[in-house]
Design a protein around this motif. Structure first.
Motif, PDB file in Angstrom:
ATOM      1  N   PRO A  59      81.094  27.633  75.284  1.00 40.65           N
ATOM      2  CA  PRO A  59      79.846  27.550  76.043  1.00 40.65           C
ATOM      3  C   PRO A  59      79.110  28.882  76.148  1.00 40.65           C
ATOM      4  N   HIS A  60      77.823  28.792  76.510  1.00 40.20           N
ATOM      5  CA  HIS A  60      77.003  29.953  76.865  1.00 40.20           C
ATOM      6  C   HIS A  60      76.070  29.578  78.006  1.00 40.20           C
ATOM      7  N   ILE A  61      75.689  30.560  78.806  1.00 44.23           N
ATOM      8  CA  ILE A  61      74.574  30.427  79.743  1.00 44.23           C
ATOM      9  C   ILE A  61      73.783  31.736  79.741  1.00 44.23           C
ATOM     10  N   GLY A  62      72.510  31.664  80.126  1.00 45.82           N
ATOM     11  CA  GLY A  62      71.731  32.837  80.470  1.00 45.82           C
ATOM     12  C   GLY A  62      71.324  33.757  79.342  1.00 45.82           C
ATOM     13  N   LEU A  63      71.396  33.283  78.096  1.00 46.70           N
ATOM     14  CA  LEU A  63      71.125  34.164  76.958  1.00 46.70           C
ATOM     15  C   LEU A  63      70.625  33.354  75.779  1.00 46.70           C
ATOM     16  N   SER A  64      70.151  34.077  74.766  1.00 47.92           N
ATOM     17  CA  SER A  64      69.895  33.491  73.452  1.00 47.92           C
ATOM     18  C   SER A  64      70.815  34.163  72.449  1.00 47.92           C
ATOM     19  N   THR A  65      71.472  33.366  71.595  1.00 45.63           N
ATOM     20  CA  THR A  65      72.238  33.935  70.497  1.00 45.63           C
ATOM     21  C   THR A  65      71.331  33.985  69.268  1.00 45.63           C
ATOM     22  N   VAL A  66      71.455  35.067  68.494  1.00 45.08           N
ATOM     23  CA  VAL A  66      70.662  35.228  67.278  1.00 45.08           C
ATOM     24  C   VAL A  66      71.618  35.519  66.132  1.00 45.08           C
ATOM     25  N   SER A  67      71.714  34.590  65.193  1.00 48.44           N
ATOM     26  CA  SER A  67      72.606  34.737  64.038  1.00 48.44           C
ATOM     27  C   SER A  67      71.783  35.083  62.811  1.00 48.44           C
ATOM     28  N   TYR A  68      72.201  36.140  62.097  1.00 49.03           N
ATOM     29  CA  TYR A  68      71.474  36.606  60.911  1.00 49.03           C
ATOM     30  C   TYR A  68      72.496  36.984  59.851  1.00 49.03           C
ATOM     31  N   LEU A  69      72.409  36.325  58.683  1.00 50.56           N
ATOM     32  CA  LEU A  69      73.383  36.520  57.607  1.00 50.56           C
ATOM     33  C   LEU A  69      72.811  37.366  56.486  1.00 50.56           C
ATOM     34  N   PHE A  70      73.672  38.234  55.931  1.00 48.79           N
ATOM     35  CA  PHE A  70      73.379  38.940  54.694  1.00 48.79           C
ATOM     36  C   PHE A  70      73.951  38.186  53.499  1.00 48.79           C
ATOM     37  N   GLY A  71      75.039  37.444  53.717  1.00 47.29           N
ATOM     38  CA  GLY A  71      75.669  36.690  52.639  1.00 47.29           C
ATOM     39  C   GLY A  71      76.544  35.591  53.201  1.00 47.29           C
ATOM     40  N   GLY A  72      76.859  34.596  52.375  1.00 44.94           N
ATOM     41  CA  GLY A  72      77.689  33.482  52.807  1.00 44.94           C
ATOM     42  C   GLY A  72      76.879  32.438  53.546  1.00 44.94           C
ATOM     43  N   GLN A  73      77.579  31.528  54.249  1.00 45.66           N
ATOM     44  CA  GLN A  73      76.902  30.554  55.090  1.00 45.66           C
ATOM     45  C   GLN A  73      77.840  30.050  56.175  1.00 45.66           C
ATOM     46  N   VAL A  74      77.258  29.553  57.258  1.00 45.11           N
ATOM     47  CA  VAL A  74      77.992  29.080  58.423  1.00 45.11           C
ATOM     48  C   VAL A  74      77.370  27.758  58.868  1.00 45.11           C
ATOM     49  N   MET A  75      78.206  26.808  59.280  1.00 52.38           N
ATOM     50  CA  MET A  75      77.702  25.551  59.832  1.00 52.38           C
ATOM     51  C   MET A  75      77.675  25.639  61.359  1.00 52.38           C
ATOM     52  N   HIS A  76      76.494  25.487  61.920  1.00 55.86           N
ATOM     53  CA  HIS A  76      76.296  25.493  63.368  1.00 55.86           C
ATOM     54  C   HIS A  76      76.159  24.062  63.864  1.00 55.86           C
ATOM     55  N   ARG A  77      76.885  23.733  64.935  1.00 54.42           N
ATOM     56  CA  ARG A  77      76.713  22.457  65.632  1.00 54.42           C
ATOM     57  C   ARG A  77      76.666  22.744  67.129  1.00 54.42           C
ATOM     58  N   ASP A  78      75.791  22.053  67.846  1.00 54.07           N
ATOM     59  CA  ASP A  78      75.703  22.315  69.283  1.00 54.07           C
ATOM     60  C   ASP A  78      75.557  21.030  70.077  1.00 54.07           C
ATOM     61  N   SER A  79      75.586  21.178  71.406  1.00 48.33           N
ATOM     62  CA  SER A  79      75.586  20.022  72.292  1.00 48.33           C
ATOM     63  C   SER A  79      74.238  19.322  72.362  1.00 48.33           C
ATOM     64  N   LEU A  80      73.197  19.891  71.742  1.00 52.61           N
ATOM     65  CA  LEU A  80      71.919  19.198  71.612  1.00 52.61           C
ATOM     66  C   LEU A  80      71.938  18.218  70.448  1.00 52.61           C
ATOM     67  N   GLY A  81      73.011  18.249  69.659  1.00 50.78           N
ATOM     68  CA  GLY A  81      73.094  17.402  68.474  1.00 50.78           C
ATOM     69  C   GLY A  81      72.593  18.080  67.216  1.00 50.78           C
ATOM     70  N   VAL A  82      72.256  19.358  67.310  1.00 55.19           N
ATOM     71  CA  VAL A  82      71.768  20.100  66.139  1.00 55.19           C
ATOM     72  C   VAL A  82      72.925  20.389  65.184  1.00 55.19           C
ATOM     73  N   GLU A  83      72.710  20.128  63.899  1.00 56.84           N
ATOM     74  CA  GLU A  83      73.614  20.562  62.836  1.00 56.84           C
ATOM     75  C   GLU A  83      72.776  21.378  61.856  1.00 56.84           C
ATOM     76  N   GLN A  84      73.102  22.642  61.698  1.00 56.72           N
ATOM     77  CA  GLN A  84      72.280  23.531  60.884  1.00 56.72           C
ATOM     78  C   GLN A  84      73.166  24.437  60.049  1.00 56.72           C
ATOM     79  N   ILE A  85      72.995  24.415  58.738  1.00 58.97           N
ATOM     80  CA  ILE A  85      73.653  25.393  57.874  1.00 58.97           C
ATOM     81  C   ILE A  85      72.861  26.693  57.974  1.00 58.97           C
ATOM     82  N   ILE A  86      73.527  27.758  58.381  1.00 57.94           N
ATOM     83  CA  ILE A  86      72.892  29.059  58.519  1.00 57.94           C
ATOM     84  C   ILE A  86      73.064  29.810  57.211  1.00 57.94           C
TER      85      ILE A  86
END
Length: 304
Positions: A59-86
């Motif tokens: 979990p998180h509260i009170g902030l924004s996370t900012v993910s920035y990649l130089f290489g590779g990829q990551v799968m993000h899933r969250d409680s809003l139902g978002v699925e996003q390949i970063i």
């Protein structure tokens, strides 16, 4: 003059996943609204170990996370139902606000081949009026992010405003965040619009006022100090800062202007009141044991 030079510390998040932790630092908790910064990679692991690197729902509260990649990829899933390949060069901005849970999984072993995975993750504290905002997630493609070039200098504006550049990334307070690539011998100055400014050396080395700084160091400057940055070799920098928000408390993945709000977040996660991602809800990170660590102290955990 420099305010401070922050030396990144090693933190281990999972087998094969060591990071350089820059913020928070005991002598400098924040730079503008930025309260957390990790530099992961380059990561090179064998395919059987890839799933061990997954960051389970947390979990998180009170902030924004900012993910920035130089290489590779990551799968993000969250409680809003978002699925996003970063993917590299994108901005992935998740505002936790009143509470969100998400996971980061490394589901494509090829994306890690040859030490390809490398990423920076920052947390941006929210102004008090936005700490209980509705959670949100936004993905911005590279073509939405302005690029500036001049002799020996390439830079992409990740968020905010600097050097006359602006973009559509939604932020909650005045800030700037830039990815900068320098050729050897290139010179440039800091943006002058903001009160607090930091330069983190991702690769290479730079000279400021006759001293050389290398990978894993962050240089922090106040407004009115305008040094010239000289690239001693081909170098990559992350530049960030903005206007300070006032005191913030951080415990584990929770940030707030109020200690009691962090205590509430602990109880909410423990009692299941912060929802898990609907497509990744079979496991999660339990609330760490609180061994009387004060709410203002950083936890050793979490990439995000």
């Amino acid at each position: 003059m420099l305010d401070i030079v922050i030396e990144a510390r090693k933190a281990s998040l999972a087998p094969g996943m060591d990071v350089r932790r820059i913020l928070p630092f005991r002598q400098r908790r924040m730079v503008g609204p930025f309260i957390f910064m990790d530099h992961a990679g380059p990561v090179d692991v064998q395919p059987p170990l890839v799933t061990n690197m997954d960051v389970l729902p947390h979990p998180h509260i009170g902030l924004s996370t900012v993910s920035y990649l130089f290489g590779g990829q990551v799968m993000h899933r969250d409680s809003l139902g978002v699925e996003q390949i970063i993917r590299p060069g994108e901005v992935n901005w998740m505002t936790a606000g009143s509470g969100i849970a998400h996971s980061e999984r490394f589901e494509d072993p090829a994306a890690l081949a040859g030490g390809n995975l490398e990423m920076i993750q920052t947390w941006v504290a929210l102004p008090e009026k936005d700490e209980e905002a509705a959670p949100a997630f936004d993905n911005y493609k590279p073509e939405q992010l302005p690029i500036f070039t001049e002799a020996g200098v390439w830079m992409r504006l990740i968020a905010g405003d600097a050097y006359g550049l602006r973009n559509g990334v939604k932020t909650h307070s005045p800030l700037f965040y830039l990815h900068v690539v320098l050729e050897q011998g290139a010179r440039f100055g800091l943006p002058k619009e903001h009160s607090e400014r930091g330069i983190y050396v991702v690769k290479g080395s730079v000279e400021v006022s006759g001293r050389t700084y290398t990978i894993g160091q962050m240089l922090v400057f106040s407004k009115g100090v305008d040094p010239i940055i000289l690239a001693k070799e081909p170098s990559t920098l992350m530049m960030l800062g903005g206007e300070p928000l006032g005191e913030r408390f951080i415990w584990w993945n929770f940030v707030s202007s109020r200690k009691e709000r962090i205590e509430q977040a602990k109880a909410d996660w423990k009692e299941g009141r912060i929802l898990l991602p609907p497509t990744d809800n079979h496991e999660f990170v339990p609330l760490p044991e609180d061994k009387s660590r004060p709410a203002g102290s950083p936890s050793p955990q979490a990439l995000s």
